[in-house]
Design a protein around this motif. Structure first.
Motif, PDB file in Angstrom:
ATOM      1  N   LEU A 109     -56.841 -45.733  94.035  1.00 17.52           N
ATOM      2  CA  LEU A 109     -57.635 -44.501  94.077  1.00 17.52           C
ATOM      3  C   LEU A 109     -58.588 -44.509  95.268  1.00 17.52           C
ATOM      4  O   LEU A 109     -58.832 -43.481  95.896  1.00 17.52           O
ATOM      5  N   LYS A 110     -59.109 -45.681  95.572  1.00 17.17           N
ATOM      6  CA  LYS A 110     -60.010 -45.775  96.732  1.00 17.17           C
ATOM      7  C   LYS A 110     -59.215 -45.488  98.014  1.00 17.17           C
ATOM      8  O   LYS A 110     -59.639 -44.719  98.876  1.00 17.17           O
ATOM      9  N   GLU A 111     -58.037 -46.104  98.105  1.00 16.84           N
ATOM     10  CA  GLU A 111     -57.206 -45.870  99.300  1.00 16.84           C
ATOM     11  C   GLU A 111     -56.848 -44.395  99.426  1.00 16.84           C
ATOM     12  O   GLU A 111     -56.847 -43.827 100.516  1.00 16.84           O
ATOM     13  N   SER A 112     -56.578 -43.779  98.277  1.00 16.30           N
ATOM     14  CA  SER A 112     -56.220 -42.357  98.295  1.00 16.30           C
ATOM     15  C   SER A 112     -57.421 -41.515  98.740  1.00 16.30           C
ATOM     16  O   SER A 112     -57.292 -40.634  99.591  1.00 16.30           O
ATOM     17  N   ALA A 113     -58.604 -41.825  98.184  1.00 16.73           N
ATOM     18  CA  ALA A 113     -59.811 -41.061  98.547  1.00 16.73           C
ATOM     19  C   ALA A 113     -60.144 -41.243 100.029  1.00 16.73           C
ATOM     20  O   ALA A 113     -60.589 -40.307 100.703  1.00 16.73           O
ATOM     21  N   ASP A 114     -59.893 -42.440 100.548  1.00 15.95           N
ATOM     22  CA  ASP A 114     -60.186 -42.708 101.971  1.00 15.95           C
ATOM     23  C   ASP A 114     -59.111 -42.139 102.900  1.00 15.95           C
ATOM     24  O   ASP A 114     -59.232 -42.235 104.119  1.00 15.95           O
ATOM     25  N   GLY A 115     -58.033 -41.617 102.299  1.00 15.30           N
ATOM     26  CA  GLY A 115     -56.946 -41.047 103.105  1.00 15.30           C
ATOM     27  C   GLY A 115     -56.220 -42.092 103.935  1.00 15.30           C
ATOM     28  O   GLY A 115     -55.757 -41.815 105.035  1.00 15.30           O
ATOM     29  N   LEU A 116     -56.087 -43.304 103.372  1.00 14.37           N
ATOM     30  CA  LEU A 116     -55.444 -44.402 104.104  1.00 14.37           C
ATOM     31  C   LEU A 116     -53.966 -44.101 104.381  1.00 14.37           C
ATOM     32  O   LEU A 116     -53.267 -43.615 103.507  1.00 14.37           O
ATOM     33  N   ASN A 117     -53.528 -44.365 105.594  1.00 18.95           N
ATOM     34  CA  ASN A 117     -52.117 -44.146 105.939  1.00 18.95           C
ATOM     35  C   ASN A 117     -51.324 -45.425 105.673  1.00 18.95           C
ATOM     36  O   ASN A 117     -51.475 -46.411 106.383  1.00 18.95           O
ATOM     37  N   PRO A 118     -50.430 -45.418 104.653  1.00 18.60           N
ATOM     38  CA  PRO A 118     -49.726 -46.661 104.303  1.00 18.60           C
ATOM     39  C   PRO A 118     -48.738 -47.108 105.381  1.00 18.60           C
ATOM     40  O   PRO A 118     -48.254 -48.226 105.346  1.00 18.60           O
ATOM     41  N   PHE A 119     -48.429 -46.220 106.326  1.00 15.79           N
ATOM     42  CA  PHE A 119     -47.408 -46.558 107.323  1.00 15.79           C
ATOM     43  C   PHE A 119     -47.987 -46.785 108.719  1.00 15.79           C
ATOM     44  O   PHE A 119     -47.257 -46.748 109.709  1.00 15.79           O
ATOM     45  N   GLU A 120     -49.273 -47.011 108.784  1.00 14.46           N
ATOM     46  CA  GLU A 120     -49.924 -47.148 110.079  1.00 14.46           C
ATOM     47  C   GLU A 120     -49.266 -48.226 110.953  1.00 14.46           C
ATOM     48  O   GLU A 120     -49.129 -48.067 112.151  1.00 14.46           O
ATOM     49  N   GLU A 121     -48.829 -49.284 110.292  1.00 12.89           N
ATOM     50  CA  GLU A 121     -48.287 -50.439 111.021  1.00 12.89           C
ATOM     51  C   GLU A 121     -46.801 -50.304 111.337  1.00 12.89           C
ATOM     52  O   GLU A 121     -46.191 -51.237 111.830  1.00 12.89           O
ATOM     53  N   TYR A 122     -46.211 -49.151 110.950  1.00 12.63           N
ATOM     54  CA  TYR A 122     -44.747 -49.049 111.039  1.00 12.63           C
ATOM     55  C   TYR A 122     -44.276 -47.940 111.961  1.00 12.63           C
ATOM     56  O   TYR A 122     -44.978 -46.961 112.199  1.00 12.63           O
ATOM     57  N   GLU A 123     -43.019 -48.108 112.407  1.00 12.42           N
ATOM     58  CA  GLU A 123     -42.306 -47.030 113.086  1.00 12.42           C
ATOM     59  C   GLU A 123     -41.057 -46.725 112.281  1.00 12.42           C
ATOM     60  O   GLU A 123     -40.402 -47.637 111.773  1.00 12.42           O
ATOM     61  N   ALA A 124     -40.727 -45.431 112.185  1.00  4.53           N
ATOM     62  CA  ALA A 124     -39.549 -45.050 111.390  1.00  4.53           C
ATOM     63  C   ALA A 124     -38.327 -44.944 112.287  1.00  4.53           C
ATOM     64  O   ALA A 124     -38.371 -44.265 113.314  1.00  4.53           O
ATOM     65  N   ILE A 125     -37.243 -45.616 111.882  1.00  4.38           N
ATOM     66  CA  ILE A 125     -35.980 -45.415 112.592  1.00  4.38           C
ATOM     67  C   ILE A 125     -34.863 -45.195 111.563  1.00  4.38           C
ATOM     68  O   ILE A 125     -35.038 -45.510 110.379  1.00  4.38           O
ATOM     69  N   VAL A 126     -33.754 -44.632 112.025  1.00  3.21           N
ATOM     70  CA  VAL A 126     -32.663 -44.332 111.097  1.00  3.21           C
ATOM     71  C   VAL A 126     -31.963 -45.642 110.738  1.00  3.21           C
ATOM     72  O   VAL A 126     -31.579 -46.406 111.621  1.00  3.21           O
ATOM     73  N   PRO A 127     -31.826 -45.921 109.448  1.00  6.60           N
ATOM     74  CA  PRO A 127     -31.217 -47.201 109.052  1.00  6.60           C
ATOM     75  C   PRO A 127     -29.695 -47.170 109.177  1.00  6.60           C
ATOM     76  O   PRO A 127     -29.103 -46.134 109.476  1.00  6.60           O
ATOM     77  N   GLU A 128     -29.092 -48.301 108.894  1.00  3.91           N
ATOM     78  CA  GLU A 128     -27.641 -48.397 108.967  1.00  3.91           C
ATOM     79  C   GLU A 128     -27.024 -47.966 107.643  1.00  3.91           C
ATOM     80  O   GLU A 128     -27.492 -48.387 106.568  1.00  3.91           O
ATOM     81  N   GLY A 129     -26.017 -47.123 107.721  1.00  2.00           N
ATOM     82  CA  GLY A 129     -25.343 -46.697 106.498  1.00  2.00           C
ATOM     83  C   GLY A 129     -24.016 -46.069 106.838  1.00  2.00           C
ATOM     84  O   GLY A 129     -23.614 -46.047 107.999  1.00  2.00           O
ATOM     85  N   GLU A 130     -23.342 -45.564 105.815  1.00  2.00           N
ATOM     86  CA  GLU A 130     -22.046 -44.928 106.038  1.00  2.00           C
ATOM     87  C   GLU A 130     -22.108 -43.480 105.572  1.00  2.00           C
ATOM     88  O   GLU A 130     -22.906 -43.120 104.703  1.00  2.00           O
ATOM     89  N   GLY A 346     -36.938 -36.990  99.620  1.00  2.00           N
ATOM     90  CA  GLY A 346     -37.232 -38.275 100.244  1.00  2.00           C
ATOM     91  C   GLY A 346     -36.132 -38.641 101.237  1.00  2.00           C
ATOM     92  O   GLY A 346     -35.001 -38.152 101.139  1.00  2.00           O
ATOM     93  N   ALA A 347     -36.456 -39.479 102.209  1.00  2.00           N
ATOM     94  CA  ALA A 347     -35.474 -39.875 103.220  1.00  2.00           C
ATOM     95  C   ALA A 347     -35.385 -41.395 103.246  1.00  2.00           C
ATOM     96  O   ALA A 347     -36.407 -42.088 103.182  1.00  2.00           O
ATOM     97  N   ILE A 348     -34.152 -41.903 103.331  1.00  2.00           N
ATOM     98  CA  ILE A 348     -33.994 -43.356 103.479  1.00  2.00           C
ATOM     99  C   ILE A 348     -34.306 -43.683 104.944  1.00  2.00           C
ATOM    100  O   ILE A 348     -33.719 -43.103 105.862  1.00  2.00           O
ATOM    101  N   THR A 349     -35.229 -44.604 105.118  1.00  2.00           N
ATOM    102  CA  THR A 349     -35.799 -44.846 106.445  1.00  2.00           C
ATOM    103  C   THR A 349     -35.926 -46.342 106.689  1.00  2.00           C
ATOM    104  O   THR A 349     -36.258 -47.089 105.764  1.00  2.00           O
ATOM    105  N   ARG A 350     -35.668 -46.750 107.932  1.00  2.00           N
ATOM    106  CA  ARG A 350     -35.999 -48.139 108.266  1.00  2.00           C
ATOM    107  C   ARG A 350     -37.410 -48.134 108.827  1.00  2.00           C
ATOM    108  O   ARG A 350     -37.706 -47.455 109.820  1.00  2.00           O
ATOM    109  N   LEU A 351     -38.301 -48.873 108.170  1.00  2.00           N
ATOM    110  CA  LEU A 351     -39.678 -48.976 108.642  1.00  2.00           C
ATOM    111  C   LEU A 351     -39.804 -50.274 109.433  1.00  2.00           C
ATOM    112  O   LEU A 351     -39.729 -51.370 108.857  1.00  2.00           O
ATOM    113  N   GLU A 352     -39.942 -50.125 110.714  1.00  2.00           N
ATOM    114  CA  GLU A 352     -40.013 -51.288 111.600  1.00  2.00           C
ATOM    115  C   GLU A 352     -41.480 -51.658 111.770  1.00  2.00           C
ATOM    116  O   GLU A 352     -42.269 -50.839 112.262  1.00  2.00           O
ATOM    117  N   HIS A 353     -41.842 -52.862 111.346  1.00  2.00           N
ATOM    118  CA  HIS A 353     -43.243 -53.267 111.490  1.00  2.00           C
ATOM    119  C   HIS A 353     -43.550 -53.539 112.957  1.00  2.00           C
ATOM    120  O   HIS A 353     -42.747 -54.171 113.657  1.00  2.00           O
TER     121      HIS A 353
END
Ligand code: UTP
Length: 660
Positions: A109-130, A346-353
Motif C-alpha cells: 500500500l505504501k508503494e502504491s501510495a508513493d506511485g512506485l514504478n515496479p519496472f524502473e529497472e527493466y526494459e521490455a522486449i518481445v519474448p521468444e514464442g511460436e 495483458g501482454a507476455i513480455t521479456r523484462l530485461e534487467h
C-alpha cells in the motif's frame, strides 16, 4: 462506554526499561486500546491467540478498531467470540498468518501510495514464442505441434480455476453451470470434462495403453464450492471417474480499509471482518499444500494445463501448445492471441534487467503498465502496432501449460507457491490514504515466473504460443447490458454469453470449411444483432470433443462433398463418426457411442430447423435466459443416437443400416 477492569501484558510489547521513543509510543497507544482479561478469557483458545497476535504485531494501532473499545465481558460476547474465531481462520488460511498478510499489505500500500514504478529497472522486449495457425501459416507447422502435443497428452493434468465470483456477468449461480450453447445445452464443466475424456481416449488409442488416466482438479472458493460439488454430484461427474476429479478450495483474504492496512469491519456487524477473493494466483500454493504436485511428479506426469471457467474455445489450442512446450522445452507456455495496440489485455513480455541479467524474466505485464514502460525506453513510442497491425507483444489469454519438474521444484522453494501479490486500491482523494471501498491483496496465476526466476536461478524457459483469436479465445465475462454497450461502441469482443456461443459456432464453421465443407464462414461484417449483440446468422455447428478437437481428427472424419446451408444447425458427437457427402438444410444431431462406428454417406436433410428467438423486453425471464438475451426454438430436427457397438451407415434414405 467501555471500561477495562484489567489489562494484559503482551510479550514483546511491554518490554520496560530503556525503550526507544517509538517503542514507548507504540506501548502508549496500545495500552489505551487494551483488551480486558475478562474479555480475553471468554474467547476460545485459538481465537484468544489470534487476537493477542494481532495486538502484538500492531505497533502503530492500525488495528485498534478491531480489538479496542470492546464492551465489558457479559455484553456482546457471542460477537467477540465470532470475531476471534474469524481472526484465527484468517491466520490459518494464509501462509505466514494474518500478521504476514498485513505486513505485506502495508508495504504494498505504501508503494502504491508513493506511485512506485515496479519496472524502473527493466526494459521490455518481445519474448521468444511460436505462432500457430489452424488454417494458415505459422512459425511452426500446426500438424507437427499437434502431433508432439498428442504424444505428451498422456502425461497431462488439468486444473480449472473456478473460484471467481463472476460479478461482471451478473449471474447468481456458478459460471461452470452455464450452458455453452443452446444446440446441445451442455454446460461449461461438462464441455471441459468431455474434452479431457476425449483426450484420454485419443492418448490410449495412440499409445495402446489402456491405463492412461487424465485427472482434473477444480479450484473453487467459498462462493462457488457448494454449487460446483452439487453440479458434479447431480451429473455423476459427467462420466469422469470419482478418483480422477478433485476439488481444492481457496480462502478469501481480509479486506483493508486504509493505507495502513487497517482491517475493514463489516458496516452492519462490528464483529466481522470483511473478506474478499484473493485471485486465481492461489492455485499454485493450494496444489502444493494439498500434495498434488508431488503426487503427479511421482506418477511421472509431465505437464499441468491451467484453464479458466468460461472460455470453451480454448480446448482447441491445448494440444498444439503442449507440442510447442515439448519442442521448445518451455517450462511455462502461455496461450496467447494477437493483441491490438492499447487493448485492455495483458501482454507476455521479456523484462530485461538493466544491470543484473539474472533478474530478467518473461512475464505477463498488464496493459496499463506496458504503455508507460514502452514510453520510457527506445524510441519512446509506447504501446503501438507494428507492420502486422497488431502489437508485437502477444496478448495473454491466460491459459497456461507448466512443465511438472520445474513446477514441483519451484513450489518446494521457500515461497511454497505463494505468488507475489499486488494491491489496487481506488483512492478517495489525492492524499492516497483512504479508499472508496475496502481493498485487499490479490494474486494472479500468471505471475508464477517470479517464483521460477527465484528458484531456478535464471534457467527458467518461459515462452508463449499465439493462435488466431477465433481459434482459442471468447470467454463469457460480461452481462448482456455491458456487452450491448461495448458492441455499440464497436467492440469486436463484447464477452457475453451470446458472443461466446456465437464464436463457438464460427470456430466450428472454420474447422469444417478447412476440411472442405461447402458452407459460409461468418466474417465480422456478416454478424447480425440478436438482443443487441452481433452473432453469427449460422450455420450453428457443434463438434463435440469426441468427434474432433485436433486437425487430424477433423480431416479424417470429414470426407467427400458436404454442404451445409446458413440456416442449419448441426451437432456431431462420437469418436468413430464419419461424415461423407452430407447435404444439410435444417437441424441434424448425430451422436455415436464409443464403440459405434458410424458413417454418414450421401444423407440429405431438409427440415424447418432451429431458430433464435429474442427475449421480449416487456417480459420477465429466468436469469440464465435473461443474460443470454434469447432462447432457441427447435422447430424440427433429425436425430440419430447410436450407442450399439458395431458398424453403421446412414445412407441417402436416412435409414441406419448395420454393416459388417
Ligand atoms: P475473471 O477475470 O473472470 O474474474 O477470473 P471473476 O472473479 O471470475 O469475475 P468478475 O471479475 O467478478 O466478473 C478469471 C478466472 O479466474 C478464476 C475465475 O473463476 C476465472 O476462471 N478466479 C478468479 C478464481 O479461481 N479465483 C479468484 O479469486 C478469481
Amino acid at each position: 462506554m467501555t471500561t477495562s477492569t484489567s489489562t494484559v501484558c503482551l510479550p514483546g510489547v511491554f518490554r520496560g526499561g530503556a525503550e526507544s521513543r517509538s517503542q514507548l509510543s507504540a506501548v502508549e497507544s496500545l495500552s489505551q486500546s487494551m483488551i480486558s482479561t475478562e474479555n480475553l478469557d471468554l474467547l476460545p483458545e485459538r481465537g484468544r491467540a489470534a487476537v493477542l497476535s494481532l495486538i502484538e504485531s500492531d505497533v502503530d494501532s492500525s488495528q485498534s478498531h478491531v480489538y479496542g473499545d470492546w464492551p465489558e465481558a457479559g455484553t456482546q460476547d457471542e460477537g467477540k467470540k465470532r470475531l476471534s474465531e474469524q481472526l484465527a481462520d484468517l491466520n490459518a488460511s494464509y501462509p505466514g498468518g494474518l500478521t504476514d498478510y498485513l505486513s505485506k499489505a502495508r508495504t504494498l500500500l505504501k508503494e502504491s501510495a508513493d506511485g512506485l514504478n515496479p519496472f524502473e529497472e527493466y526494459e521490455a522486449i518481445v519474448p521468444e514464442g511460436e505462432s500457430l495457425s489452424f488454417d494458415g501459416e505459422g512459425t511452426m507447422s500446426f500438424a507437427e505441434a499437434e502431433q508432439l502435443g498428442m504424444e505428451a497428452m498422456s502425461g497431462a493434468v488439468f486444473v480449472l480455476v473456478a473460484g471467481g465470483l463472476g460479478e461482471r456477468l451478473g449471474y447468481s449461480g456458478i459460471k461452470l453451470s452455464l450452458e455453452t450453447n443452446l444446440c446441445t445445452n451442455r454446460c461449461y464443466l461438462e464441455v471441459y470434462v468431455q474434452y479431457i475424456k476425449a483426450m484420454q481416449y485419443l492418448a490410449r488409442q495412440k499409445t495402446g495403453r489402456d491405463d492412461i488416466r487424465i485427472p482434473l482438479v477444480i479450484m473453487t472458493s467459498g462462493d462457488t464450492d457448494p454449487l460446483t460439488r452439487q453440479l458434479l454430484k447431480d451429473n455423476n461427474n459427467f462420466g469422469m471417474d470419482d478418483d480422477m476429479i478433485s476439488i481444492v478450495m481457496q480462502d478469501k483474504v481480509a479486506a483493508l480499509k486504509d493505507g495502513n492496512a487497517g482491517l475493514a469491519l463489516d458496516g452492519d456487524d462490528r464483529w466481522s471482518v470483511q473478506t474478499k477473493p484473493h485471485g486465481h494466483g492461489d492455485v499454485h500454493h493450494l496444489l502444493h499444500r494439498e500434495g498434488l504436485v508431488d503426487k503427479w511428479e511421482k506418477e511421472g506426469r509431465s505437464h499441468v494445463v491451467f484453464l479458466q471457467d468460461t472460455n470453451a474455445l480454448v480446448i482447441n489450442s491445448v494440444v498444439p501448445t503442449l507440442g510447442v512446450s515439448k519442442a521448445k522445452g518451455f517450462h511455462m507456455n502461455s496461450i496467447c492471441i494477437p493483441r491490438l495496440a492499447g487493448e485492455a489485455a495483458g501482454a507476455i513480455t521479456r523484462l530485461e534487467h538493466k544491470t543484473d541479467p539474472s533478474k530478467s524474466l518473461v512475464i505477463n505485464v498488464e496493459y496499463n503498465q506496458l504503455d508507460p514502460l514502452l514510453r520510457s525506453q527506445g524510441e519512446c513510442t509506447g504501446d503501438v502496432a507494428d507492420e502486422t497491425g497488431y502489437s508485437p507483444f502477444p496478448g495473454n489469454a491466460n491459459n497456461i501449460i507448466i512443465e511438472m519438474g520445474a513446477y514441483a521444484k519451484t513450489l518446494r522453494g521457500e515461497d511454497q507457491g505463494v505468488v507475489l501479490e499486488f494491491v489496487n486500491p481506488k483512492y478517495k482523494d489525492e492524499s492516497r490514504t483512504d479508499f472508496k471501498k475496502p481493498t485487499r491483496l490479490e494474486c494472479m496465476m500468471q505471475d508464477i515466473p517470479k517464483l521460477f526466476q527465484k528458484e531456478m536461478k535464471g534457467t527458467a524457459n518461459v515462452g508463449f504460443t499465439t493462435f488466431d483469436r477465433w481459434f482459442t479465445f471468447s470467454p463469457a465475462k460480461n452481462a448482456l447490458e455491458a456487452g450491448v454497450e461495448a458492441a455499440d461502441k464497436g467492440s469486436i469482443a463484447p464477452g457475453t454469453m451470446s458472443s461466446a456461443e456465437s464464436d463457438k459456432y464460427i470456430q466450428n464453421q472454420r474447422k469444417l470449411k478447412f476440411a472442405g465443407v461447402d458452407l459460409d464462414v461468418t466474417e465480422p461484417e456478416d454478424l447480425v444483432k440478436v438482443a443487441g449483440i452481433p452473432v453469427t446468422p449460422g450455420p450453428r455447428i457443434i463438434l463435440a470433443p469426441a468427434f474432433g478437437i485436433t486437425q487430424e481428427e477433423i480431416l479424417n472424419k470429414v470426407k467427400g462433398n458436404n454442404k451445409i446451408s446458413k440456416s442449419s444447425s448441426l451437432v456431431l458427437d462420437g469418436h468413430h463418426l464419419t461424415i461423407k457427402n452430407l447435404n444439410l438444410d435444417g437441424a441434424l444431431v448425430i451422436r455415436a457411442g464409443s464403440e459405434s462406428h458410424v458413417t454418414v454417406d450421401g444423407l440429405t436433410v431438409k427440415n424447418k430447423g432451429w431458430e433464435l428467438v429474442e427475449n421480449d423486453p416487456s417480459k420477465e425471464y429466468e436469469e440464465t435466459v435473461a443474460i443470454r438475451g434469447y432462447t432457441m426454438a427447435k422447430h424440427e430436427s433429425q436425430e440419430y443416437i447410436i450407442n450399439e457397438p458395431g458398424n453403421f451407415v446412414i445412407g441417402p434414405d436416412g435409414e441406419v443400416k448395420k454393416v459388417d
